[in-house]
Motif scaffolding. Sequence first.
Motif, mmCIF file in Angstrom:
data_model
loop_
_atom_site.group_PDB
_atom_site.id
_atom_site.type_symbol
_atom_site.label_atom_id
_atom_site.label_comp_id
_atom_site.label_asym_id
_atom_site.label_seq_id
_atom_site.Cartn_x
_atom_site.Cartn_y
_atom_site.Cartn_z
ATOM 1 N N ALA A 4 0.878 -1.053 -0.018
ATOM 2 C CA ALA A 4 0.139 0.023 0.031
ATOM 3 C C ALA A 4 0.795 1.190 0.109
ATOM 4 C CB ALA A 4 -0.968 -0.045 1.147
ATOM 5 N N PRO A 5 0.493 2.378 -0.500
ATOM 6 C CA PRO A 5 1.196 3.483 -0.801
ATOM 7 C C PRO A 5 1.467 4.190 0.802
ATOM 8 C CG PRO A 5 -0.727 3.635 -2.364
ATOM 9 C CD PRO A 5 -1.050 2.389 -1.524
ATOM 10 N N VAL A 6 2.367 4.663 0.946
ATOM 11 C CA VAL A 6 2.826 5.353 2.449
ATOM 12 C C VAL A 6 2.689 6.866 2.529
ATOM 13 C CG1 VAL A 6 3.935 3.497 3.459
ATOM 14 C CG2 VAL A 6 5.094 4.975 2.218
ATOM 15 N N LEU A 7 2.783 7.311 1.040
ATOM 16 C CA LEU A 7 2.822 8.733 1.137
ATOM 17 C C LEU A 7 2.235 9.312 -0.181
ATOM 18 C CD1 LEU A 7 3.585 11.691 2.606
ATOM 19 C CD2 LEU A 7 5.909 11.476 1.627
ATOM 20 N N ILE A 8 1.015 9.841 -0.218
ATOM 21 C CA ILE A 8 0.497 10.671 -1.430
ATOM 22 C C ILE A 8 0.387 12.080 -1.193
ATOM 23 C CG2 ILE A 8 -1.477 10.690 -2.870
ATOM 24 C CD1 ILE A 8 -2.427 7.668 -2.062
ATOM 25 N N ASP A 9 0.956 12.774 -2.118
ATOM 26 C CA ASP A 9 0.912 14.173 -2.072
ATOM 27 C C ASP A 9 -0.020 14.588 -2.955
ATOM 28 O OD1 ASP A 9 1.496 16.996 -2.185
ATOM 29 O OD2 ASP A 9 3.666 16.753 -2.477
ATOM 30 N N THR A 10 -1.122 15.185 -2.218
ATOM 31 C CA THR A 10 -2.360 15.572 -2.972
ATOM 32 C C THR A 10 -2.537 17.111 -3.954
ATOM 33 O OG1 THR A 10 -3.527 16.514 -0.780
ATOM 34 C CG2 THR A 10 -3.744 14.204 -1.682
ATOM 35 N N ARG A 75 13.067 12.330 -3.190
ATOM 36 C CA ARG A 75 13.681 12.791 -1.907
ATOM 37 C C ARG A 75 12.997 12.578 -0.680
ATOM 38 N NH1 ARG A 75 15.471 18.955 -1.618
ATOM 39 N NH2 ARG A 75 17.035 18.115 -3.251
ATOM 40 N N TYR A 76 11.715 12.393 -0.853
ATOM 41 C CA TYR A 76 10.711 12.530 0.213
ATOM 42 C C TYR A 76 10.146 11.183 0.312
ATOM 43 C CZ TYR A 76 11.834 17.234 1.104
ATOM 44 O OH TYR A 76 12.358 18.548 1.378
ATOM 45 N N GLY A 77 10.142 10.350 -0.673
ATOM 46 C CA GLY A 77 9.639 9.281 -0.887
ATOM 47 C C GLY A 77 7.836 9.124 -0.987
ATOM 48 N N VAL A 78 7.700 10.098 -2.037
ATOM 49 C CA VAL A 78 6.498 10.362 -2.264
ATOM 50 C C VAL A 78 5.926 9.164 -3.273
ATOM 51 C CG1 VAL A 78 4.624 11.818 -3.552
ATOM 52 C CG2 VAL A 78 6.311 12.639 -1.829
ATOM 53 N N ASP A 79 4.748 8.413 -3.050
ATOM 54 C CA ASP A 79 4.363 7.217 -3.884
ATOM 55 C C ASP A 79 3.821 7.981 -5.259
ATOM 56 O OD1 ASP A 79 5.203 4.690 -2.394
ATOM 57 O OD2 ASP A 79 3.886 5.692 -1.060
ATOM 58 N N TYR A 80 3.152 8.898 -5.003
ATOM 59 C CA TYR A 80 1.977 9.412 -6.179
ATOM 60 C C TYR A 80 2.069 11.077 -5.797
ATOM 61 C CZ TYR A 80 0.221 4.642 -7.313
ATOM 62 O OH TYR A 80 0.030 3.522 -7.533
ATOM 63 N N ALA A 81 1.970 11.707 -6.945
ATOM 64 C CA ALA A 81 1.877 13.214 -6.860
ATOM 65 C C ALA A 81 0.420 13.420 -7.529
ATOM 66 C CB ALA A 81 2.880 13.682 -7.528
ATOM 67 N N SER A 117 2.348 10.435 -19.212
ATOM 68 C CA SER A 117 2.999 9.623 -19.932
ATOM 69 C C SER A 117 4.253 9.397 -19.573
ATOM 70 C CB SER A 117 3.125 9.950 -21.490
ATOM 71 O OG SER A 117 3.799 11.339 -21.541
ATOM 72 N N VAL A 118 4.771 10.321 -18.511
ATOM 73 C CA VAL A 118 6.267 10.154 -17.962
ATOM 74 C C VAL A 118 6.245 8.897 -17.063
ATOM 75 C CG1 VAL A 118 8.118 11.419 -16.892
ATOM 76 C CG2 VAL A 118 6.811 12.481 -18.685
ATOM 77 N N SER A 119 5.495 8.950 -16.084
ATOM 78 C CA SER A 119 5.749 8.208 -14.835
ATOM 79 C C SER A 119 4.212 7.620 -14.360
ATOM 80 C CB SER A 119 6.594 8.749 -13.679
ATOM 81 O OG SER A 119 6.417 8.055 -12.646
ATOM 82 N N PRO A 120 4.041 6.517 -13.994
ATOM 83 C CA PRO A 120 2.619 6.122 -13.355
ATOM 84 C C PRO A 120 2.591 6.883 -11.846
ATOM 85 C CG PRO A 120 4.374 4.391 -13.168
ATOM 86 C CD PRO A 120 4.901 5.453 -14.123
ATOM 87 N N ARG A 121 3.693 7.390 -11.362
ATOM 88 C CA ARG A 121 3.595 7.884 -10.037
ATOM 89 C C ARG A 121 2.841 9.352 -10.168
ATOM 90 N NH1 ARG A 121 9.783 7.993 -8.216
ATOM 91 N NH2 ARG A 121 8.739 8.779 -6.110
ATOM 92 N N PHE A 122 2.640 9.985 -11.518
ATOM 93 C CA PHE A 122 1.948 11.144 -11.731
ATOM 94 C C PHE A 122 0.509 10.792 -11.727
ATOM 95 C CE2 PHE A 122 6.153 13.164 -13.554
ATOM 96 C CZ PHE A 122 6.182 13.641 -12.308
ATOM 97 N N LYS A 123 -0.560 11.468 -11.365
ATOM 98 C CA LYS A 123 -2.079 11.366 -11.450
ATOM 99 C C LYS A 123 -2.570 12.886 -11.642
ATOM 100 C CE LYS A 123 -1.595 7.006 -10.950
ATOM 101 N NZ LYS A 123 -1.794 6.101 -11.994
ATOM 102 N N GLY A 124 -3.200 12.927 -12.814
ATOM 103 C CA GLY A 124 -3.696 14.128 -13.257
ATOM 104 C C GLY A 124 -5.131 14.650 -12.845
ATOM 105 N N SER A 125 -5.178 15.990 -12.837
ATOM 106 C CA SER A 125 -6.619 16.574 -12.745
ATOM 107 C C SER A 125 -7.189 17.011 -13.923
ATOM 108 C CB SER A 125 -6.464 17.948 -11.796
ATOM 109 O OG SER A 125 -5.867 17.523 -10.435
#
Length: 383
Positions: A4-10, A75-81, A117-125
């Motif tokens: 499970a993700p431990v850090l999601i930056d909203t 740097r901060y271990g963000v799973d998703y932005a 398209s760059v990374s699955p760690r990016f999620k868009g609005s």
Amino acid sequence: MSDAPVLIDTDVHNHIGSLTPYLPKAWHDRYRDVGLPYGAQYYSSIGTHRKDANPDRGGPPGSDPQFLISDHMDRYGVDYAILTGSGVLGLSLDPDPDYGNVLAAACNDRMVDTWLSVSPRFKGSIFVNASDPVAAAAEIRRHAANPDMVQVLMASAARMPYGQRFYHPIYDAAQECGLPVAVHPGTEGKGISGPPTPSGYPTRYMEWHNILPTNYMTHVNSLVCEGVFEKFPKLKFVAIEGGISWLPHLMWRMDKNYKALRESVPWLKRFPSEYIVDHIRLTTQPIEEPNMPEQFVQILHMISAEKTVMFSSDYPHWDNDNPRMTLPRMPKEMKKRILAGTAAELYGLHTKPARMNSTSTELAEKIAVESLNSPDHVWGEEE
């Protein structure tokens, strides 16, 4: 090790870049001459962005996806932005709704092509022009099938409070598509919106910035009292970058008045505070920092923060928050929910990104463990 993700930056601000290739040719001249409408109205002597967030390869902060990953996420271990753009929300406040609509579509297409398209760690609005709800609903449905588009985003500045039925086509589309609707500040008092305060216009940036939560109170109050969450029972509404400590006051006042004035809102079946806990989500930045941290934790308990609050950094803005330092001492389970749990549920991000490298994964786990186990972060421990 949990998957499970431990850090999601909203709230991560990515620079969208030039929209010309994504605009119909008929709009090129206007975009060249005007660009995105309604930039800064109040002067800030320190600017908007951190001075150390400029990408190594040039460009403004937030413009280079790879640099954003290394400078902030790794740097901060963000799973998703959750990407919220930069300087684009004024598109809802142009007097010409057609211009706002084409700008929204161009922003979304560029977001998909150059960021998601760059990374699955990016999620868009999905940016929408709230001044044209029918067109906004169509734009939501155009992108809803893309699993990397995880919310609808519009300016918190508006011509009228967001609970009013004028906006309901947006909520209908969002609920249909299973997407939350979020608002973000920065355009209050600009374009076709009203003044940024009930008494008019502040004189300086600091005054304007201090008072932004009043607009969030207006929208939450309107959404509940207008019965939006009865009409759209699956809808979630995210108040990004609006603060937190104002919410208990609003909940108490709304509940008190409901006891005497419920005849004026006969569609409500529960106390207003219950709708708020079930449907409203807040983000941590800018988080309040009293001298006695336990006072803020009391506020978090008052608003059921384990259900309502999500971590955000506001990277790369001047007042962005470091996830290792920003949260006060609080119970472990509450902190876990704020760091990732609530956002994972809201955005459907239940597992770590498939291509997240092992170094980033290990760092995220390390930061989470350190944060949760530090003596400075377990005030009021509840196991």
